[in-house]
Write a protein that holds these residues in place. Structure first.
Motif, PDB file in Angstrom:
ATOM      1  N   ILE A 167       0.938  -1.163  -0.043  1.00 39.81           N
ATOM      2  CA  ILE A 167       0.050   0.113  -0.013  1.00 39.81           C
ATOM      3  C   ILE A 167       0.726   1.263   0.044  1.00 39.81           C
ATOM      4  O   ILE A 167       1.561   1.302   0.917  1.00 39.81           O
ATOM      5  CB  ILE A 167      -0.999   0.077   1.173  1.00 39.81           C
ATOM      6  N   GLY A 168       0.607   2.006  -1.011  1.00 41.33           N
ATOM      7  CA  GLY A 168       1.546   3.516  -1.086  1.00 41.33           C
ATOM      8  C   GLY A 168       0.985   4.471  -0.334  1.00 41.33           C
ATOM      9  O   GLY A 168      -0.069   4.270   0.554  1.00 41.33           O
ATOM     10  N   ARG A 169       1.613   5.557  -0.560  1.00 42.94           N
ATOM     11  CA  ARG A 169       1.110   6.759   0.379  1.00 42.94           C
ATOM     12  C   ARG A 169      -0.333   7.275   0.455  1.00 42.94           C
ATOM     13  O   ARG A 169      -0.757   7.608   1.454  1.00 42.94           O
ATOM     14  CB  ARG A 169       2.083   8.046   0.063  1.00 42.94           C
ATOM     15  N   ASP A 170      -0.837   7.086  -0.883  1.00 43.27           N
ATOM     16  CA  ASP A 170      -2.321   7.689  -0.998  1.00 43.27           C
ATOM     17  C   ASP A 170      -3.370   6.548  -1.172  1.00 43.27           C
ATOM     18  O   ASP A 170      -4.191   6.415  -1.941  1.00 43.27           O
ATOM     19  CB  ASP A 170      -2.166   8.578  -2.072  1.00 43.27           C
ATOM     20  N   ARG A 171      -2.951   5.145  -0.204  1.00 38.87           N
ATOM     21  CA  ARG A 171      -3.455   4.034  -0.456  1.00 38.87           C
ATOM     22  C   ARG A 171      -3.532   3.386  -1.839  1.00 38.87           C
ATOM     23  O   ARG A 171      -4.356   2.427  -1.998  1.00 38.87           O
ATOM     24  CB  ARG A 171      -4.923   4.200  -0.146  1.00 38.87           C
TER      25      ARG A 171
ATOM     26  N   ARG B  66       7.642  -0.251  -2.443  1.00 41.19           N
ATOM     27  CA  ARG B  66       7.795   0.962  -1.751  1.00 41.19           C
ATOM     28  C   ARG B  66       8.989   1.383  -1.056  1.00 41.19           C
ATOM     29  O   ARG B  66       9.563   0.340  -0.336  1.00 41.19           O
ATOM     30  CB  ARG B  66       6.323   1.152  -0.760  1.00 41.19           C
ATOM     31  N   ILE B  67       9.392   2.551  -1.071  1.00 42.01           N
ATOM     32  CA  ILE B  67      10.755   3.051  -0.633  1.00 42.01           C
ATOM     33  C   ILE B  67      10.510   3.552   0.500  1.00 42.01           C
ATOM     34  O   ILE B  67       9.749   4.702   0.416  1.00 42.01           O
ATOM     35  CB  ILE B  67      11.742   3.353  -1.683  1.00 42.01           C
ATOM     36  N   PHE B  68      11.126   3.537   1.317  1.00 43.16           N
ATOM     37  CA  PHE B  68      10.921   4.417   2.645  1.00 43.16           C
ATOM     38  C   PHE B  68      12.563   4.985   3.067  1.00 43.16           C
ATOM     39  O   PHE B  68      13.432   4.589   2.765  1.00 43.16           O
ATOM     40  CB  PHE B  68      10.617   3.525   3.899  1.00 43.16           C
ATOM     41  N   THR B  69      12.518   6.297   3.300  1.00 41.49           N
ATOM     42  CA  THR B  69      13.585   7.041   3.714  1.00 41.49           C
ATOM     43  C   THR B  69      14.277   7.134   5.001  1.00 41.49           C
ATOM     44  O   THR B  69      15.427   7.230   5.353  1.00 41.49           O
ATOM     45  CB  THR B  69      13.734   8.754   3.553  1.00 41.49           C
ATOM     46  N   GLN B  70      13.486   6.407   6.006  1.00 43.17           N
ATOM     47  CA  GLN B  70      13.658   6.290   7.313  1.00 43.17           C
ATOM     48  C   GLN B  70      13.496   4.877   7.958  1.00 43.17           C
ATOM     49  O   GLN B  70      12.330   4.327   7.311  1.00 43.17           O
ATOM     50  CB  GLN B  70      12.852   7.138   8.477  1.00 43.17           C
ATOM     51  N   GLU B  71      14.280   4.139   8.566  1.00 41.44           N
ATOM     52  CA  GLU B  71      14.095   2.595   8.836  1.00 41.44           C
ATOM     53  C   GLU B  71      12.819   2.699   9.753  1.00 41.44           C
ATOM     54  O   GLU B  71      12.229   1.621   9.594  1.00 41.44           O
ATOM     55  CB  GLU B  71      15.473   2.221   9.493  1.00 41.44           C
ATOM     56  N   ALA B  72      12.756   3.470  10.812  1.00 41.27           N
ATOM     57  CA  ALA B  72      11.493   3.599  11.525  1.00 41.27           C
ATOM     58  C   ALA B  72       9.926   3.282  10.794  1.00 41.27           C
ATOM     59  O   ALA B  72       9.346   2.756  11.236  1.00 41.27           O
ATOM     60  CB  ALA B  72      11.533   4.595  12.538  1.00 41.27           C
ATOM     61  N   GLN B  73      10.064   4.343   9.618  1.00 40.72           N
ATOM     62  CA  GLN B  73       8.987   4.284   8.985  1.00 40.72           C
ATOM     63  C   GLN B  73       8.890   2.910   8.217  1.00 40.72           C
ATOM     64  O   GLN B  73       7.524   2.326   8.200  1.00 40.72           O
ATOM     65  CB  GLN B  73       8.845   5.436   7.941  1.00 40.72           C
ATOM     66  N   ALA B  74       9.655   2.417   7.917  1.00 41.72           N
ATOM     67  CA  ALA B  74       9.546   0.869   7.117  1.00 41.72           C
ATOM     68  C   ALA B  74       9.045  -0.117   8.158  1.00 41.72           C
ATOM     69  O   ALA B  74       8.253  -0.739   8.035  1.00 41.72           O
ATOM     70  CB  ALA B  74      10.765   0.870   6.384  1.00 41.72           C
ATOM     71  N   GLU B  75       9.505  -0.012   9.324  1.00 44.00           N
ATOM     72  CA  GLU B  75       9.506  -1.118  10.302  1.00 44.00           C
ATOM     73  C   GLU B  75       7.867  -0.857  10.762  1.00 44.00           C
ATOM     74  O   GLU B  75       7.039  -1.784  11.067  1.00 44.00           O
ATOM     75  CB  GLU B  75      10.490  -1.029  11.316  1.00 44.00           C
ATOM     76  N   ARG B  76       7.617   0.302  11.150  1.00 43.33           N
ATOM     77  CA  ARG B  76       6.231   0.636  11.607  1.00 43.33           C
ATOM     78  C   ARG B  76       5.066   0.194  10.535  1.00 43.33           C
ATOM     79  O   ARG B  76       4.188  -0.556  10.841  1.00 43.33           O
ATOM     80  CB  ARG B  76       5.949   1.974  11.790  1.00 43.33           C
ATOM     81  N   TYR B  77       5.455   0.531   9.192  1.00 38.20           N
ATOM     82  CA  TYR B  77       4.485  -0.329   8.161  1.00 38.20           C
ATOM     83  C   TYR B  77       4.382  -1.555   8.199  1.00 38.20           C
ATOM     84  O   TYR B  77       3.326  -2.325   8.029  1.00 38.20           O
ATOM     85  CB  TYR B  77       5.083   0.340   6.617  1.00 38.20           C
ATOM     86  N   LEU B  78       5.764  -2.388   8.323  1.00 34.40           N
ATOM     87  CA  LEU B  78       5.586  -3.754   8.472  1.00 34.40           C
ATOM     88  C   LEU B  78       4.718  -4.286   9.395  1.00 34.40           C
ATOM     89  O   LEU B  78       4.084  -5.235   9.588  1.00 34.40           O
ATOM     90  CB  LEU B  78       6.969  -4.562   8.270  1.00 34.40           C
ATOM     91  N   ASP B  79       4.916  -3.713  10.774  1.00 33.25           N
ATOM     92  CA  ASP B  79       4.226  -4.036  11.860  1.00 33.25           C
ATOM     93  C   ASP B  79       2.762  -3.984  11.800  1.00 33.25           C
ATOM     94  O   ASP B  79       1.952  -4.584  12.241  1.00 33.25           O
ATOM     95  CB  ASP B  79       4.773  -3.208  13.194  1.00 33.25           C
ATOM     96  N   ARG B  80       2.478  -2.684  11.233  1.00 35.90           N
ATOM     97  CA  ARG B  80       1.077  -2.445  11.031  1.00 35.90           C
ATOM     98  C   ARG B  80       0.316  -3.311  10.018  1.00 35.90           C
ATOM     99  O   ARG B  80      -1.053  -3.777  10.295  1.00 35.90           O
ATOM    100  CB  ARG B  80       0.835  -1.084  10.579  1.00 35.90           C
ATOM    101  N   HIS B  81       1.124  -4.005   9.228  1.00 32.38           N
ATOM    102  CA  HIS B  81       0.363  -5.081   8.110  1.00 32.38           C
ATOM    103  C   HIS B  81       0.629  -6.269   8.551  1.00 32.38           C
ATOM    104  O   HIS B  81       0.358  -7.309   7.672  1.00 32.38           O
ATOM    105  CB  HIS B  81       0.803  -4.592   6.696  1.00 32.38           C
TER     106      HIS B  81
END
Length: 69
Positions: A36-40, A46-61
């Motif tokens: 899922i991209g930024r605007d659904r 998908r590319i993330f610039t910060q590791e914390a953002q990527a890990e939060r995405y993976l946890d959330r899904h």
């Protein structure tokens, strides 16, 4: 690294890549898995610039590292 969501059967690759001389984190769907991209929007990666953002995405899904027996 390969991550799976056991409830939905989806799988993604999660790797660090170098883009424009900066570290980025790539989440790439395997097979029919969409990310899922930024605007659904539904994308293959998908590319993330910060590791914390990527890990939060993976946890959330619900993605977890795959364990082999």
């Amino acid at each position: 690294m390969k991550l799976v969501n056991k409830t939905t059967g989806e799988a993604v690759y999660y790797n660090i890549v170098r883009k424009n001389n900066k570290d980025c984190w790539l989440v790439q769907g395997i097979g029919d898995t969409v990310v899922i991209g930024r605007d659904r929007q539904k994308k293959k990666s998908r590319i993330f610039t910060q590791e914390a953002q990527a890990e939060r995405y993976l946890d959330r899904h619900g993605f977890e590292t795959e364990t082999y027996k």
